[in-house]
Design an enzyme around this catalytic site. Structure first.
Site, PDB file in Angstrom:
ATOM      1  N   PRO A  10       0.785  -1.228   0.000  1.00 38.07           N
ATOM      2  CG  PRO A  10      -0.116  -1.099   2.133  1.00 38.07           C
ATOM      3  CD  PRO A  10       0.533  -2.050   1.192  1.00 38.07           C
ATOM      4  CG  ASN A  11      -0.199   4.285   1.381  1.00 41.77           C
ATOM      5  OD1 ASN A  11      -1.177   4.878   0.935  1.00 41.77           O
ATOM      6  ND2 ASN A  11      -0.233   3.659   2.544  1.00 41.77           N
ATOM      7  NE  ARG A  18       4.076   6.438   1.616  1.00 40.34           N
ATOM      8  CZ  ARG A  18       4.453   5.214   1.954  1.00 40.34           C
ATOM      9  NH1 ARG A  18       5.003   4.416   1.073  1.00 40.34           N
ATOM     10  NH2 ARG A  18       4.261   4.787   3.167  1.00 40.34           N
ATOM     11  CE1 TYR A  23       9.178   4.751   2.620  1.00 35.44           C
ATOM     12  CE2 TYR A  23       7.665   6.616   2.806  1.00 35.44           C
ATOM     13  CZ  TYR A  23       8.148   5.418   3.274  1.00 35.44           C
ATOM     14  OH  TYR A  23       7.614   4.862   4.414  1.00 35.44           O
ATOM     15  CG  ASN A  74       8.503  -2.125  -0.101  1.00 36.40           C
ATOM     16  OD1 ASN A  74       8.003  -2.270   1.025  1.00 36.40           O
ATOM     17  ND2 ASN A  74       9.084  -1.006  -0.486  1.00 36.40           N
ATOM     18  CB  ALA A  77       1.601  -0.119   6.062  1.00 33.02           C
ATOM     19  CG  HIS A  80       5.515  -2.554   9.927  1.00 35.48           C
ATOM     20  ND1 HIS A  80       6.835  -2.933   9.982  1.00 35.48           N
ATOM     21  CD2 HIS A  80       5.458  -1.516   9.028  1.00 35.48           C
ATOM     22  CE1 HIS A  80       7.550  -2.148   9.172  1.00 35.48           C
ATOM     23  NE2 HIS A  80       6.728  -1.282   8.580  1.00 35.48           N
ATOM     24  CG  ASP A  87      -0.139 -17.710   7.735  1.00 35.32           C
ATOM     25  OD1 ASP A  87       0.951 -17.859   8.327  1.00 35.32           O
ATOM     26  OD2 ASP A  87      -1.233 -17.662   8.325  1.00 35.32           O
ATOM     27  CD  GLU A  98      10.944  -7.958   5.088  1.00 35.13           C
ATOM     28  OE1 GLU A  98      11.272  -9.092   5.511  1.00 35.13           O
ATOM     29  OE2 GLU A  98      10.525  -7.046   5.816  1.00 35.13           O
ATOM     30  CG  HIS A 100      11.406  -2.693   4.199  1.00 31.59           C
ATOM     31  ND1 HIS A 100      10.035  -2.629   4.138  1.00 31.59           N
ATOM     32  CD2 HIS A 100      11.716  -3.894   4.725  1.00 31.59           C
ATOM     33  CE1 HIS A 100       9.542  -3.748   4.626  1.00 31.59           C
ATOM     34  NE2 HIS A 100      10.522  -4.533   4.993  1.00 31.59           N
ATOM     35  CB  ILE A 101      12.348   2.615  -0.170  1.00 33.11           C
ATOM     36  CG1 ILE A 101      11.730   1.877  -1.378  1.00 33.11           C
ATOM     37  CG2 ILE A 101      13.051   3.897  -0.595  1.00 33.11           C
ATOM     38  CD1 ILE A 101      10.520   2.575  -1.973  1.00 33.11           C
ATOM     39  CB  SER A 102      12.811   4.056   4.687  1.00 35.59           C
ATOM     40  OG  SER A 102      11.801   3.199   5.217  1.00 35.59           O
ATOM     41  NE  ARG A 107      10.503   5.704   8.289  1.00 33.69           N
ATOM     42  CZ  ARG A 107       9.515   5.535   7.400  1.00 33.69           C
ATOM     43  NH1 ARG A 107       9.597   4.561   6.493  1.00 33.69           N
ATOM     44  NH2 ARG A 107       8.472   6.335   7.411  1.00 33.69           N
ATOM     45  NE  ARG A 111       7.372   3.988   9.722  1.00 28.44           N
ATOM     46  CZ  ARG A 111       6.272   4.128   8.980  1.00 28.44           C
ATOM     47  NH1 ARG A 111       5.918   3.172   8.147  1.00 28.44           N
ATOM     48  NH2 ARG A 111       5.529   5.215   9.055  1.00 28.44           N
TER      49      ARG A 111
HETATM   50  C1  DQA Z   1       8.473   0.752   3.548  1.00 26.53           C
HETATM   51  C2  DQA Z   1       8.588   0.951   5.049  1.00 26.53           C
HETATM   52  C3  DQA Z   1       7.250   0.719   5.734  1.00 26.53           C
HETATM   53  O1  DQA Z   1       7.385   0.898   7.144  1.00 26.53           O
HETATM   54  C4  DQA Z   1       6.234   1.707   5.221  1.00 26.53           C
HETATM   55  O2  DQA Z   1       4.970   1.436   5.791  1.00 26.53           O
HETATM   56  C5  DQA Z   1       6.155   1.759   3.746  1.00 26.53           C
HETATM   57  C6  DQA Z   1       7.359   1.612   2.946  1.00 26.53           C
HETATM   58  C7  DQA Z   1       9.780   1.121   2.800  1.00 26.53           C
HETATM   59  O3  DQA Z   1       9.877   0.777   1.618  1.00 26.53           O
HETATM   60  O4  DQA Z   1      10.666   1.754   3.373  1.00 26.53           O
HETATM   61  O5  DQA Z   1       5.097   2.009   3.182  1.00 26.53           O
HETATM   62  O6  DQA Z   1       8.205  -0.616   3.283  1.00 26.53           O
END
Ligand code: DQA
Length: 147
Positions: A10-11, A18, A23, A74, A77, A80, A87, A98, A100-102, A107, A111
């Site tokens: 999501p997002n 964003r 990011y 990725n 959210a 978490h 599953d 896996e 994660h950009i950040s 953080r 997270r």
């Molecule tokens: C994220 C980190 C997550 O905590 C966050 O909810 C995201 C992006 C990242 O790519 O850093 O939406 O997965």
């Protein structure tokens, strides 16, 4: 050709707009294109998808069974929160990376825990959108050497 499915939660459709200070300014379409280009160089076919819906991501993980050598995910959210995604990944027998950009560990404390990491073969965090490309390189390595 070895197929790699790249799934985004999501997002991430708002990447580039964003919180660019966290990011970056690249859009998800930019990341898709960079993955397609690098995949072609490495002999990998990439399927790149994004959804804001947990169930749709679960469906895509299930669909990767028997289709994809590996999944780069990725979960955003859902990282978490989602036992359902964990599953689904546990029922998938290919490689899982896996991304994660950040750096989620730098953080907010909520997270710091990832449900997905328990299943991931590797984790890349805090490397910006380059993390996707490094994950793709790792998949290429795994698909030729399996270690
Ligand atoms: C994220 C980190 C997550 O905590 C966050 O909810 C995201 C992006 C990242 O790519 O850093 O939406 O997965």
């Amino acid at each position: 050709m070895t197929s790699i499915h790249i799934l985004n939660g999501p997002n991430l459709n708002l990447l580039g707009l964003r919180e660019p200070e966290i990011y970056g300014v690249q859009t998800l379409a930019d990341v898709d294109k960079a993955c397609t280009d690098l995949g072609a160089e490495l002999g990998l076919t990439t399927v790149f998808r994004q959804s804001n819906h947990e169930g749709e991501l679960v469906d895509w993980v299930q669909q990767a069974r028997g289709e994809a050598f590996g999944i780069i995910i990725n979960p955003a959210a859902f990282t978490h929160t989602s036992v359902a995604l964990l599953d689904a990944l546990k029922a998938y027998d290919g490689k899982v990376l896996e991304v994660h950009i950040s750096n989620i560990h730098q953080r907010e404390s909520f997270r710091h825990h990832s449900f997905i990491s328990g299943r991931a073969d590797g984790i890349l965090a805090g490397l910006g959108t380059q993390g996707y490309l490094l994950a793709l390189r790792r998949m290429a390595e795994l698909s030729t050497n399996s270690s």
